[in-house]
Design a protein around this motif. Structure first.
Motif, mmCIF file in Angstrom:
data_model
loop_
_atom_site.group_PDB
_atom_site.id
_atom_site.type_symbol
_atom_site.label_atom_id
_atom_site.label_comp_id
_atom_site.label_asym_id
_atom_site.label_seq_id
_atom_site.Cartn_x
_atom_site.Cartn_y
_atom_site.Cartn_z
ATOM 1 N N SER A 49 0.830 -1.212 0.000
ATOM 2 C CA SER A 49 0.000 0.000 0.000
ATOM 3 C C SER A 49 0.859 1.254 0.000
ATOM 4 O O SER A 49 0.584 2.219 -0.723
ATOM 5 N N ARG B 186 2.572 1.693 -3.460
ATOM 6 C CA ARG B 186 1.611 2.120 -4.476
ATOM 7 C C ARG B 186 1.250 3.596 -4.299
ATOM 8 O O ARG B 186 1.142 4.339 -5.279
ATOM 9 N N ARG C 295 0.102 -4.811 -6.603
ATOM 10 C CA ARG C 295 0.234 -5.109 -5.172
ATOM 11 C C ARG C 295 0.890 -6.469 -4.960
ATOM 12 O O ARG C 295 1.747 -6.633 -4.095
#
Length: 430
Positions: free
Chosen positions: A203, A206, A214
């Motif tokens: 997370s 990204r 992911r």
């Protein structure tokens, strides 16, 4: 021989009949396995084998007869004993096709921690032969068995859960397209924590603009955390076997990576030639579809292994030592790849004399075989023997106490299939 019907309804009926037959055969195999175990123990007792050693090697003989690995043979024999001696209802359900072999295995597995009396009681309570599990799937059967087992002996179930943490481990198995499954069996809290840490890392990356998916970020983070390097293999001997033509002439002959199996030629060349000119290796670039081995810290070591031009066999080495020296062990490991016992795909742990040293066996490549620990110990039991056989590739024959013979041939090395048309020795890279 059963003929395939032309009518769709009859085809479905045939499928059901054949499935029932498979279940009935599995039940008969279980009965035979238990009878064979008793017969072998009696023969061993008559031969003076101590009671504590009786029954050794029986599971491996069951495995060879059923063309399974020794590990699977042990499970099959254990299941057979449970069905025949402690779970008559489940055995009857298997005989009549109400359960298949896998679902009978689930019932045996979920009651394994119980005493013989409690297991019999659970078998009687569930009574699969009465149609208890008609239409039930695997999860339903497991849940019913667990509940019945807990009612009989909650303490054993609790102890089993506590003992489960001692069975934590990590395993590796091949996946298609030069990928692998790295699996970890962890206690609940640790497993959740590891997964949470990886998802948090994904997370964060990204949100910072990382273009990888992911899943890719989680996989790369796992590799980097464990090995300290993003590619994960610098300084580790990967034992890649490749022909000189594939390495130097862009031949399409696949290579072999020990511990995995066959890999494409281009993939193998990329492994050996990282950081090709013009390749962008910046940290933010997703390299999942470019050179998978782009790592400036990767160290490549080439070891030349010459093979016979017509057979593909690694050229022999000899030693007068009782124990195989490092160079000879490396040859054996490269030649055999996995345990040489038929149907056993376990990793090689022991480099063993086929004809034992104590019986005059020499420390040569011909008289050597790579074996897993279980198979090496099994062949030391009374009545077992092995001998090398002549052949284009290294061959050996295993003989069991019942006089049955099983042949094992070393797997072909890259390029061996085409060597009948090419008459120069081949170079391997390990």
């Amino acid at each position: 021989m059963l003929q395939i019907a032309a009518d769709s309804k009859i085809m479905v009926d045939q499928l059901r009949v054949l499935e029932d037959m498979k279940s009935a055969i599995s039940a008969l195999q279980a009965k035979i396995a238990v009878a064979f175990d008793l017969a072998q123990r009696q023969e061993q007792a008559d031969a003076g084998v101590p009671a504590s050693e009786q029954g050794r090697g029986v599971a491996t003989q069951v495995a060879l007869a059923r063309r399974e690995s020794p590990n699977k043979g042990s499970r099959l024999l254990g299941m057979a004993k449970a069905l025949v001696t402690e779970m008559p209802h489940t055995l009857t359900a298997l005989e009549t096709g109400q359960l298949n072999e896998w679902r009978a295995t689930l019932l045996v597995k979920e009651t394994a921690c119980l005493s013989a009396d409690d297991r019999c009681a659970v078998d009687d309570e569930l009574a699969p032969d009465t149609g208890t599990f008609n239409g039930a799937g695997d999860k339903t059967i497991i849940a019913a068995a667990k509940a019945a087992a807990y009612r009989r002996d909650p303490r054993s179930i609790t102890q089993r859960a506590a003992h489960a943490t001692t069975e934590r481990h990590v395993s590796l198995r091949p996946a298609p397209d030069t990928m692998t499954y790295l699996t970890a069996l962890l206690p609940l809290a640790q497993g959740v924590a590891v997964y949470k840490a990886l998802t948090n890392a994904a997370s964060t990356a990204r949100s910072d603009g990382d273009t990888r998916t992911r899943g890719q970020i989680m996989a790369d983070t796992l590799t980097e955390c464990i090995t300290g390097r993003r590619q994960g293999f610098s300084g580790i001997d990967l034992q890649l076997v490749i022909t000189d033509r594939t390495l130097l002439q862009n031949d399409s002959e696949p290579a072999r990576l020990d511990g995995y199996g066959t890999v494409p030629a281009e993939w193998a060349r990329n492994l050996l030639t990282p950081n090709q000119p013009g390749t962008d290796h910046s940290p933010s670039k997703d390299t999942s579809t470019s050179n998978p081995n782009s790592n400036a810290e990767l160290n490549i070591w080439l070891r030349r292994l010459y093979t016979a031009p017509t057979t593909g066999e690694l050229l022999a080495m000899d030693s007068r030592a009782r124990f195989f020296p490092a160079g000879l062990r490396r040859f054996i490991q490269t030649r055999d790849n996995l345990c040489r016992t038929p149907y056993c795909d376990a990793p090689i742990r022991h480099h063993d004399h086929i004809i034992p040293w104590s019986q005059g066996g020499k420390t040569t490549l011909t008289n050597a075989a790579g074996l897993c620990e279980h198979c090496n110990h099994t062949k030391e039991n009374p009545g077992w023997s092995a001998k090398p056989e002549p052949g284009k590739r290294h061959q050996l024959t295993v003989t069991t106490p019942t006089g049955h013979h099983y042949s094992s041939t070393a797997p072909p090395l890259p390029g061996s299939a085409a060597r009948s048309q090419r008459h120069h020795p081949s170079l391997a890279n390990a």
